[in-house]
Motif scaffolding. Structure first.
Motif, PDB file in Angstrom:
ATOM      1  N   UNK B  83      81.310 -38.370 -14.721  1.00  0.00           N
ATOM      2  CA  UNK B  83      81.377 -36.906 -14.634  1.00  0.00           C
ATOM      3  C   UNK B  83      80.002 -36.272 -14.871  1.00  0.00           C
ATOM      4  N   UNK B  84      79.294 -35.984 -13.790  1.00  0.00           N
ATOM      5  CA  UNK B  84      78.069 -35.184 -13.947  1.00  0.00           C
ATOM      6  C   UNK B  84      78.487 -33.717 -14.007  1.00  0.00           C
ATOM      7  N   UNK B  85      77.542 -32.795 -13.960  1.00  0.00           N
ATOM      8  CA  UNK B  85      77.947 -31.404 -13.719  1.00  0.00           C
ATOM      9  C   UNK B  85      78.491 -31.395 -12.304  1.00  0.00           C
ATOM     10  N   UNK B 124      78.629 -23.213 -22.436  1.00  0.00           N
ATOM     11  CA  UNK B 124      79.251 -24.466 -22.877  1.00  0.00           C
ATOM     12  C   UNK B 124      80.753 -24.249 -23.065  1.00  0.00           C
ATOM     13  N   UNK B 125      81.081 -23.082 -23.623  1.00  0.00           N
ATOM     14  CA  UNK B 125      82.485 -22.768 -23.876  1.00  0.00           C
ATOM     15  C   UNK B 125      83.202 -22.519 -22.545  1.00  0.00           C
ATOM     16  N   UNK B 126      82.470 -21.960 -21.574  1.00  0.00           N
ATOM     17  CA  UNK B 126      83.109 -21.564 -20.312  1.00  0.00           C
ATOM     18  C   UNK B 126      83.296 -22.710 -19.331  1.00  0.00           C
ATOM     19  N   UNK B 127      82.502 -23.770 -19.461  1.00  0.00           N
ATOM     20  CA  UNK B 127      82.594 -24.866 -18.486  1.00  0.00           C
ATOM     21  C   UNK B 127      83.882 -25.662 -18.701  1.00  0.00           C
ATOM     22  N   UNK B 128      84.729 -25.775 -17.679  1.00  0.00           N
ATOM     23  CA  UNK B 128      86.003 -26.488 -17.864  1.00  0.00           C
ATOM     24  C   UNK B 128      85.828 -28.000 -17.939  1.00  0.00           C
ATOM     25  N   UNK B 129      84.634 -28.494 -17.634  1.00  0.00           N
ATOM     26  CA  UNK B 129      84.444 -29.937 -17.542  1.00  0.00           C
ATOM     27  C   UNK B 129      83.575 -30.489 -18.670  1.00  0.00           C
ATOM     28  N   UNK B 130      83.271 -29.667 -19.636  1.00  0.00           N
ATOM     29  CA  UNK B 130      82.402 -30.070 -20.754  1.00  0.00           C
ATOM     30  C   UNK B 130      81.101 -30.683 -20.238  1.00  0.00           C
ATOM     31  N   UNK B 131      80.576 -30.100 -19.160  1.00  0.00           N
ATOM     32  CA  UNK B 131      79.406 -30.699 -18.510  1.00  0.00           C
ATOM     33  C   UNK B 131      78.087 -30.199 -19.086  1.00  0.00           C
ATOM     34  N   UNK B 132      78.170 -29.275 -20.021  1.00  0.00           N
ATOM     35  CA  UNK B 132      76.925 -28.769 -20.611  1.00  0.00           C
ATOM     36  C   UNK B 132      76.829 -29.207 -22.060  1.00  0.00           C
TER      37      UNK B 132
END
Ligand code: SF4
Ligand code: SF4
Lengths: 409, 250
Positions: B83-85, B124-132
Motif C-alpha cells: 500500500x503506497x499512497x 493524516x487524519x483525513x486519509x482513509x488509507x493511513x498513507x501519510x
C-alpha cells in the motif's frame, strides 16, 4: 490580597508554570520528539485540551445570548467577567494548538496560502472572529470603570488605566448609551459566529467519511451542546466565586441541568445509533472506550463523577448554591475525559486490515497514552491561563463593571 | 486462465513506456500504478527500496505491505497487499489541508510542499488509507555510541545513511535537526525526482515478484494501461469515492 484562596491559587499557578516548563523546554527544544502521539493517532492530549478550552469559551457565549438576545437580566452582571473568560480560554486554545503544530512559526500560511475548502482553515477564521468580537465587547463593557480607575489618582497604576481608556477622563450618558448599543450589536453578531464556531469544531471531525464514528451530522450538534455544557458550568462556578448571589446561581443551575440532560441524551443517541448500525469500525471504536482498557475514563470519570453526581446534585439541591457550584465544578474537571473519548477511539482503530503487522515503530501503533511531557505542557498552558485570569480579575475592572449591567439589558 | 509467459522482463517494457511518456506534453501524462497481489510474495523489498531511496527516518514509511488472512480453517490463505499512497483522483487529504501545502499535480501525483506544511496533521487524519506519516525528527542512530574515527560510531553510521540528503521533490533535504521535512506530513510521491530523470519509482524497480507496474495510465500502449483493463482489477475502499490511481489485481 483580597482572598486567601485567590492568593493560594496564584501560588499554585506559579508552581504549575515552573513544573510545566520542563515539558515546554522539551517541546521547544526537541519539537514533537518527546511526545507520545504518532502517525496513526496523530492528535492526542493537546487537541483534547483544545476542545476542552473551546467548551469553556462557550460560557461567555451562553451568558451573551441569554442576557442580550433573550434579555434575561439576571445574568447581565456576569457579562464583563464572561467576556474576559472567553478571551483567556481562547488564548489557551490558540496556545495549545500552536504547540501541537509541527511548524508553529508558519501560521502566517493561513493568510498567504489559505484553503477555503478546509474546515481547519475556517476554524482559524472563526477563532480570530471570536477575538474580533470579544476584545471590543469586553472593552466597551469595562470602559466606564476604566475611566473611573484612571481618574482615581490614589489607585496604583491609574496612568495605565487612563491609557487603556485612551486618555478619556469623563464618561457621559451619551457614551454609556453608545457603548450599550455597541455591546448589543456585538452580542447579536456573536450569536451566529459563536454557533458556527462551536459547530465548526465538530465539523472538522464530522466531515471525514473515513472516520465512521465521527462522520455524522449529529457530531457538530453534540460539540455545540458539549461546549455549552462545560462553558455553562464554568460560568456558574465563577459566578459562585465572584458574585455569590443565590438569585443568580439557582437559575444558572437549572440551565446547566437542562444542557447536561440534553447532552447525555444526544450522547446516548449516538451510541445507540452506532451500535445498531453494526458497522465494525464504529462498534470497535465504541467498544474501545465503553468496555476497552480505559472504560473507567468513560464510566467512572464521565458518567459517574461528571454526569450522574452533578445531575443528582442539581436535581436534589437546586436551591443550594454550594451544591450547584460543586456540580458545575465536577462537570468542568471531568470534561477532558469526554473530549478524549471523542477524539482517540476513532483514531485508535486500524483503518486497513493487516496494517498492524506491517511496520513496527511506536509512532505507527494505535495505542496512545499521553506521556509526562504532554501533561506538563498542558499544565503550563492551564497555569498560564489561570494566572492571566486571576491577575486580570484583580487588575482589570471585569467584576466591578458587571454591577448595574442588568439595568441596561 | 492460461497466460503466456512474458517475452521480456516487465521492467524493460515499463522503462520503454516511461521514455515514451516523458516525451509527451507533461499535462497529458497521468501516472498510475497497478499492483498484482497474486504476484506479491510479501518480501517487503519495495518498502525497503522506498525507505532507502527517500532516506526515511524511523516511524516514517511510504509503502507498507499489508498482510491479510483469508478463508476459514482449514481452508486458510494469506495474501500481501502493498500500500503506497494511492494518489487518489478525488483525494480527501488535500481538501483537509488548511494551507494548501498538499495538492494533486496535473500528472495525478499527490504531493506535499515541505516548506509550506505547518504540520497540523489533519491530512493524516483525513486519509482513509493511513498513507501519510508525520516526521517526528527521529534518528536510527540516536542510540548509537560515538566512537573516534571515520568508520565506526554514531556520526559515521549516520553519514552512511540518514545524514545523506534525500532527493525528494528534486531538492536536497539534508537538515534533520528541526527543519523540514521534520515536523511535516510525508508521503509517497511516486518518486517524481526519479521519473524526472527517466527512472522508474524505487518500489517498482525493487519489486522482485514484478508485482508493481507503473506508467502513464492514459497511454494505450503502456503496460499499466493494459493491466488496468484486466477483469481482475479493483481499488481499495471503492465505496469512499476517492478514485485511487493505484489499482490492484486480485
Ligand atoms: S491515499 Fe491518502 S494520502 Fe494518498 S492521495 Fe489518497 S487520501 Fe491522499
Ligand atoms: S500536515 Fe501539512 S500537508 Fe497535512 S494538512 Fe497540515 S499543513 Fe497540510
Amino acid at each position: 490580597m483580597k482572598n486567601k484562596w485567590e492568593k493560594n491559587l496564584i501560588i499554585l499557578t506559579i508552581i504549575g508554570l515552573v513544573v510545566g516548563s520542563w515539558g515546554m523546554y522539551q517541546r521547544l527544544a526537541y519539537g514533537h520528539l518527546g511526545m507520545n502521539y504518532g502517525s496513526f493517532v496523530p492528535w492526542g492530549l493537546w487537541v483534547a485540551f483544545d476542545l476542552f478550552f473551546l467548551g469553556l469559551t462557550a460560557g461567555a457565549f451562553l451568558i451573551t445570548i441569554l442576557t442580550y438576545v433573550f434579555r434575561i437580566r439576571l445574568l447581565a452582571n456576569l457579562g464583563p467577567l464572561a467576556a474576559f473568560t472567553v478571551l483567556v480560554t481562547l488564548m489557551c486554545e490558540l496556545l495549545i494548538i500552536s504547540l501541537d503544530l509541527g511548524h508553529p512559526l508558519r501560521v502566517y500560511r493561513f493568510l498567504i496560502t489559505p484553503n477555503p475548502g478546509s474546515m481547519l482553515f475556517w476554524l482559524v477564521v472563526f477563532i480570530i472572529s471570536m477575538w474580533i468580537i470579544y476584545v471590543p465587547w469586553l472593552y466597551f463593557l469595562i470602559r466606564e470603570q476604566l475611566i473611573a480607575w484612571g481618574n482615581d489618582a490614589s489607585r496604583v497604576g491609574h496612568k495605565v488605566y487612563r491609557f487603556l481608556a485612551l486618555g478619556k477622563t469623563a464618561y457621559t450618558p451619551q457614551d454609556r448609551q453608545q457603548d450599550h448599543r455597541r455591546t448589543r450589536f456585538l452580542s447579536y453578531l456573536s450569536l451566529p459566529i459563536g454557533v458556527i464556531f462551536f459547530g465548526a469544531h465538530g465539523a472538522i471531525f464530522a466531515i471525514l467519511h473515513n472516520r465512521p464514528l465521527w462522520n455524522s451530522a449529529m457530531l457538530p450538534l453534540i460539540f455545540i451542546m458539549a461546549a455549552l455544557l462545560s462553558g455553562g458550568a464554568l460560568i456558574t462556578f465563577l459566578a459562585y466565586l465572584y458574585q455569590p448571589n443565590d438569585e443568580l446561581i439557582h437559575p444558572l443551575g437549572h440551565v446547566v441541568l437542562l444542557i447536561l440532560l440534553s447532552f447525555l441524551f444526544l450522547e446516548a443517541l449516538q451510541m445507540f445509533v452506532g451500535y445498531q448500525s453494526k458497522i465494525t469500525g464504529i462498534v470497535t471504536s465504541l467498544d474501545l472506550f465503553i468496555i476497552g482498557p480505559y472504560w473507567w475514563a468513560f464510566w467512572i470519570v464521565h458518567v459517574l463523577i461528571g454526569s450522574l453526581v452533578p445531575a443528582f446534585l442539581l436535581i436534589r439541591y437546586p436551591e443550594n448554591s454550594k451544591m450547584v457550584a460543586l456540580a458545575c465544578f465536577l462537570i468542568i474537571i471531568t470534561f477532558l475525559a469526554v473530549r478524549l473519548n471523542y477524539l482517540i477511539p476513532d483514531l485508535a482503530v486500524y483503518k486497513l486490515e493487516g496494517l498492524q503487522n506491517t511496520f513496527f515503530h511506536q509512532r505507527l501503533r494505535p495505542e496512545y497514552v499521553p506521556n509526562l511531557n504532554e501533561w506538563l505542557v498542558a499544565v503550563w498552558v492551564i497555569s498560564l491561563g489561570l494566572l492571566t485570569f486571576l491577575l486580570g480579575t484583580r487588575w482589570l475592572p471585569v467584576v466591578q463593571a458587571g454591577t448595574g449591567e442588568a439595568e441596561h439589558v | 486462465m492460461a497466460r503466456d509467459l512474458p517475452q521480456e522482463d516487465p521492467l524493460i517494457r515499463m522503462q520503454r513506456d516511461l521514455k515514451r511518456a516523458l516525451k509527451k506534453k507533461p499535462t497529458d501524462i497521468k501516472w498510475g500504478m497497478v499492483i498484482d497481489i497474486a504476484k506479491c510474495i510479501g518480501c517487503h523489498a519495495c518498502t525497503i527500496g522506498c525507505v532507502a531511496e527517500n532516506k526515511l527516518p524511523p516511524g516514517v514509511v511510504y509503502r507498507v505491505v499489508l498482510e491479510e488472512e483469508t478463508g476459514h480453517y482449514p481452508f486458510v490463505g494469506r495474501r500481501f497487499v502493498p500500500r503506497p499512497c494511492l494518489h487518489c483522483q478525488n483525494p480527501p487529504c488535500t481538501k483537509a489541508c488548511p494551507v494548501t501545502a498538499t495538492w494533486k499535480t496535473e500528472q495525478g501525483a499527490v504531493i506535499v510542499d515541505y516548506n509550506k506544511c505547518i504540520g497540523c496533521r489533519y491530512c493524516l487524519v483525513a486519509c482513509p488509507y493511513a498513507a501519510r506519516t508525520s516526521d517526528f525528527g527521529e534518528w536510527y542512530t540516536a542510540e548509537t555510541a560515538e566512537l573516534p574515527g571515520k568508520l565506526y560510531g554514531q556520526k559515521a553510521a549516520a553519514n552512511g545513511y540518514e545524514a545523506h540528503p534525500a532527493a525528494e521533490y528534486g531538492q536536497k533535504w539534508p537538515d534533520r535537526n528541526g527543519g523540514s521535512p521534520v515536523g511535516n506530513a510525508r508521503k509517497c510521491h511516486f518518486c517524481l525526482h526519479r521519473l524526472k530523470v527517466g527512472m522508474l519509482p524505487a518500489c517498482t524497480t525493487s519489486c522482485i515478484g514484478r508485482a508493481t507496474i507503473f506508467g502513464d495510465r492514459t497511454d494505450p500502449h503502456s503496460l499499466v494501461y493494459e493491466m488496468i483493463g484486466s477483469p481482475r482489477v479493483y481499488v481499495l475502499k471503492e465505496e469512499l469515492g476517492t478514485r485511487p490511481s493505484v489499482y490492484y489485481l486480485k
